[in-house]
Motif scaffolding. Structure first.
Motif, PDB file in Angstrom:
ATOM      1  N   THR A 224       0.832  -1.203   0.000  1.00  6.65           N
ATOM      2  CA  THR A 224       0.000   0.000   0.000  1.00  6.65           C
ATOM      3  C   THR A 224       0.864   1.249   0.000  1.00  6.65           C
ATOM      4  O   THR A 224       0.625   2.199  -0.762  1.00  6.65           O
TER       5      THR A 224
ATOM      6  N   LEU B 281      -6.202   7.649  -3.337  1.00  4.30           N
ATOM      7  CA  LEU B 281      -7.340   7.156  -2.554  1.00  4.30           C
ATOM      8  C   LEU B 281      -7.964   5.920  -3.198  1.00  4.30           C
ATOM      9  O   LEU B 281      -8.279   4.938  -2.510  1.00  4.30           O
TER      10      LEU B 281
ATOM     11  N   VAL C 295      -5.440   2.825  -2.884  1.00  4.43           N
ATOM     12  CA  VAL C 295      -5.378   2.293  -1.520  1.00  4.43           C
ATOM     13  C   VAL C 295      -6.679   1.575  -1.171  1.00  4.43           C
ATOM     14  O   VAL C 295      -6.672   0.519  -0.528  1.00  4.43           O
ATOM     15  N   PHE C 296      -7.804   2.125  -1.614  1.00  2.00           N
ATOM     16  CA  PHE C 296      -9.095   1.471  -1.373  1.00  2.00           C
ATOM     17  C   PHE C 296      -9.126   0.079  -2.015  1.00  2.00           C
ATOM     18  O   PHE C 296      -9.566  -0.903  -1.398  1.00  2.00           O
TER      19      PHE C 296
ATOM     20  N   PRO D 193     -13.151  -1.403   3.994  1.00  2.00           N
ATOM     21  CA  PRO D 193     -12.235  -0.478   3.314  1.00  2.00           C
ATOM     22  C   PRO D 193     -12.771   0.945   3.223  1.00  2.00           C
ATOM     23  O   PRO D 193     -12.011   1.905   3.381  1.00  2.00           O
TER      24      PRO D 193
ATOM     25  N   MET E 277     -10.799   4.019   4.917  1.00  2.00           N
ATOM     26  CA  MET E 277     -10.353   5.158   4.111  1.00  2.00           C
ATOM     27  C   MET E 277     -10.897   6.458   4.676  1.00  2.00           C
ATOM     28  O   MET E 277     -10.197   7.476   4.733  1.00  2.00           O
TER      29      MET E 277
ATOM     30  N   VAL F  92      -1.507   9.020   4.423  1.00  2.73           N
ATOM     31  CA  VAL F  92      -2.508   8.052   3.988  1.00  2.73           C
ATOM     32  C   VAL F  92      -1.876   6.675   3.816  1.00  2.73           C
ATOM     33  O   VAL F  92      -2.387   5.663   4.303  1.00  2.73           O
TER      34      VAL F  92
ATOM     35  N   ILE G 185      -2.561   4.096   6.866  1.00  2.75           N
ATOM     36  CA  ILE G 185      -3.399   2.921   6.620  1.00  2.75           C
ATOM     37  C   ILE G 185      -2.707   1.659   7.124  1.00  2.75           C
ATOM     38  O   ILE G 185      -3.351   0.629   7.356  1.00  2.75           O
TER      39      ILE G 185
END
Length: 709
Positions: free
Chosen positions: A289, A525, A528-529, A542, A546, A586, A590
């Motif tokens: 990620t 975004l 990563v989702f 998820p 997020m 982020v 995460i």
């Protein structure tokens, strides 16, 4: 297959093979890493995109000057007034400057200020591939000339400022990279000592992270040398912090799980194989990620940001490789004694894998009382903190505002601005076709903020016109003047006029950074989702994760803006600051949600979502907190560099990581999981699992059953 791969680094023979392979690899890596500075590019081309207007002006202006140059502004000053002897010394210095390698053309001046208290000489310095480094050597040589001729010994002030002086002091500030590495390593050792309570164990993750850093630098050197990767000083110091921080995080998670398994398994090889099997997916998902988020920086227009992404991604991936191969092998080679003085023995307390008592158990119990009220209240507080972003000024910093201290260039600029027009010595350049020269000159003369315009110089069908700015060339007002100048000269038909110079470079940098933020943040975004969806085999979890990370980023940025303004009294932030802070927070933030939720999912397979959430928090609370402290500490070490950009990025990421570790992960995510319940896993098999299902004793068998469904 996964179990087989997990058992390889801890095999009775394989562990020695892994250690030997890394030992062999580090020999050439050490040699190549030491040459990374040879491929660094710190000139304008290394920062700006090739199609920027200011970059094209540099190319067009080469016919008017021997090479790409940068002005050094030399200031002699005496508060009581410049004497005839002072003026003679300034003239002698100007003549001596001609003998300095790297000086281009005849110095302009010396010119005495209207108040008679200062003398200014403008010296053009050639820029080459070494960029700031080469400029720094020339500026040092100019300073030696001034000191040799007697300046500073009889009360006559001598300072080198302007764009070249700023570049010189910047390279000296970045030169603190060795100290940064030492401070970062010291922070890691201190936190690991407090975490492990062992004087020996911290050496293993430190050595492994150091090996990962050296190997990363070697790989990046090869990519820069043979694949055209752009690397600069900024890349170097961020890479050091990131590799130490991220790799140590992975080591903490692995070592914590290994200690659990040592209590369940008599054979340490089997314990490590199981530890890698259970923690490996979370570690790999976390690293992937982070690497994916960083790699997306390749979409940036700014060359500096574009090169930073893949370089840091290499660091994270090499750190991952080291922590799932070398670190397990070293732990198994050392045996249980490495945990001395508290060695985990087979069958000892803690074999269940979750702390029934302790801080995180109490936190989970408190959150479980009224989870909806807890997550709603926490979200409101974080949202209020995010309001601070409204006051964050991220439109770039003037040259004098880029240092936390007062180096020569800042002092010299302050003296120069008191005695000379702000824009003197650092004009804007307008390049146009020769036939349009007079029209361009007339248009530039009518631009508000331009105080003086030179006669056109024509050569080979091209004309160059210089315009002196009324404001500090590195300030916002000067950039607005450049915008007005571009609008004026672009309207001249057939002129093909373009505006460049140091102010135009700053403007193009700011605009490219703003464009990068608009484009890259949404893509990060989404990526990563998708990684979380694949890892958790769900959609709701998820989405919620997020949302918590973005809220955490907003809160960290908001608080940072307030601290920068009211505590540190910084003038603002660099244009690329929001994007880099977003990507680091982020991608790294995460991580801790992945560490927590993968363990919650594992426990949910056996006990259901509610108990799984509480057990997951208790089992991972200590190690994730330690990991957050390590990462925050390593980024905070960036404040050791006397640069506002480093201090701001270090503070924002460190604060954001601590916020994510202590509040978002432990309180917000746990409360959401308890409130949403099994819907967290929708539409996956775990969501459809009947709550009355009697779980088998083996977690692996249950997960295989759910996958089959």
């Amino acid at each position: 297959m996964v179990r087989t791969l997990a058992s390889l680094p801890s095999g009775r023979v394989a562990k020695w093979v892994v250690v030997a392979l890394w030992a062999v690899l580090l020999v050439p890596a050490l040699m190549l890493a030491g040459r990374l500075g040879d491929v660094e590019e710190n000139d304008n081309a290394a920062w700006l995109p090739g199609d920027a207007e200011s970059t094209r002006v540099v190319e067009r202006a080469e016919r008017f000057q021997p090479a790409d140059t940068l002005p050094a502004i030399v200031i002699h000053d005496r508060p009581g007034g410049i004497t005839s002897a002072d003026l003679a010394e300034a003239r002698a210095d100007a003549e001596a400057f001609l003998g300095v390698e790297g000086v281009v053309g005849q110095p302009q001046g010396p010119v005495t200020s209207e108040d008679g208290e200062a003398v200014q000489t403008v010296v053009q310095i050639r820029k080459d591939r070494t960029g700031w480094e080469g400029i720094g050597k020339v500026v040092d040589a100019l300073t030696e000339v001034g000191e040799k001729n007697g300046a500073k010994t009889d009360g006559l002030g001598f300072h080198v400022t302007g764009p070249a002086g700023h570049a010189s002091d910047s390279i000296k500030a970045f030169g603190g990279g060795g100290a940064l590495t030492t401070i970062t390593a010291s922070v890691v050792v201190l936190i690991l000592l407090l975490t492990y309570r062992s004087p020996v164990l911290p050496l293993l993750p430190l050595l492994t992270a150091g090996g990962a850093l050296v190997t990363s630098e070697a790989v990046i050197y090869l990519l820069a040398r043979h694949a055209g990767l752009t690397v600069n000083k900024q890349t170097g110091f961020i890479l050091t912090v990131l590799v130490f921080g991220a790799a140590t995080d992975y080591a903490l998670l692995l070592t914590s799980r290994y200690r659990e398994e040592l209590r369940r398994h008599e054979d340490r090889h089997a314990a490590m194989a199981q530890a890698l099997h259970r923690s490996g997916p979370a570690i790999v998902a976390s690293a992937m990620t982070v690497a994916a988020g960083l790699t997306l920086l390749m979409l940036a227009d700014l060359n500096s940001t574009q090169g930073l992404g893949p370089a840091c991604a290499v660091g994270v991936l090499v750190g991952l490789l080291a922590m799932v191969t070398l670190m397990p092998a070293l732990l198994v080679v050392c045996g249980r004694w490495i945990f001395w003085p508290v060695r985990p023995s087979y069958g000892s307390a803690g074999a269940t894998g979750a702390a029934e008592e302790g801080l995180w158990n109490r936190v989970g119990t408190a959150v479980a009382g009224r989870p909806r009220l807890v997550w709603a209240g926490t979200a409101l507080v974080l949202g209020a903190m995010a309001l601070g972003t409204l006051g964050l000024r991220a439109d770039g910093l003037a040259a004098k505002d880029q240092f936390t201290g007062r180096p020569q260039t800042v002092v010299g600029e302050e003296i120069r601005s008191r005695h000379f027009p702000a824009g003197s010595g650092d004009p804007v350049y307008v390049l146009a076709r020769a036939g349009s020269a007079e029209r361009v000159r007339t248009a530039l003369s009518g631009v508000p903020g331009v105080t003086d315009v030179s006669a056109p110089v024509v050569k080979d069908g091209e004309a160059m016109v210089l315009g002196e700015l009324d404001d500090d060339p590195s300030g916002t007002e000067a950039m607005r003047t450049v915008e007005r100048a571009r609008a004026a000269v672009h309207r001249i038909e057939g002129a093909h006029a373009q505006v460049g110079g140091s102010t135009a470079i700053l403007l193009d940098t700011r605009e490219a950074a703003a464009r990068d933020s608009r484009v890259i943040i949404p893509i990060v975004l989404v990526v990563v989702f998708l990684v979380l969806v694949l890892l958790l085999r769900a959609v709701v979890a998820p989405l919620l994760l997020m949302a918590t990370v973005v809220l955490s980023f907003g809160a960290a940025l908001g608080v940072s803006g307030l601290v920068f303004d009211h505590v540190f009294h910084f003038a603002g932030a660099e244009a690329s600051f929001p994007l880099l802070t977003f990507v680091f927070l982020v991608a790294l933030g995460i991580d801790y949600n992945i560490f927590l939720v993968t363990r919650v999912r594992e426990e949910t397979l056996l006990h259901g979502t509610r108990r799984g959430a509480l057990t997951g928090l208790s089992a991972t609370g200590g190690v994730i907190t330690s990991a957050g402290l390590v990462l925050a500490g390593t980024f905070a070490a960036m404040a050791s560099l006397p640069l506002v950009f480093a201090a701001e990025l270090g503070f924002a990421v460190a604060f954001g990581v601590l916020l994510d570790t202590l509040i978002v992960r432990s309180v917000l995510v746990t409360a959401l999981t308890l409130d949403v319940g099994r819907w967290m896993w929708w539409p996956g098999a775990l969501f459809r699992r009947p709550t009355t299902l009697q779980p088998p004793a083996d977690r692996h068998d249950l997960e295989s059953t759910l996958r089959a469904r």
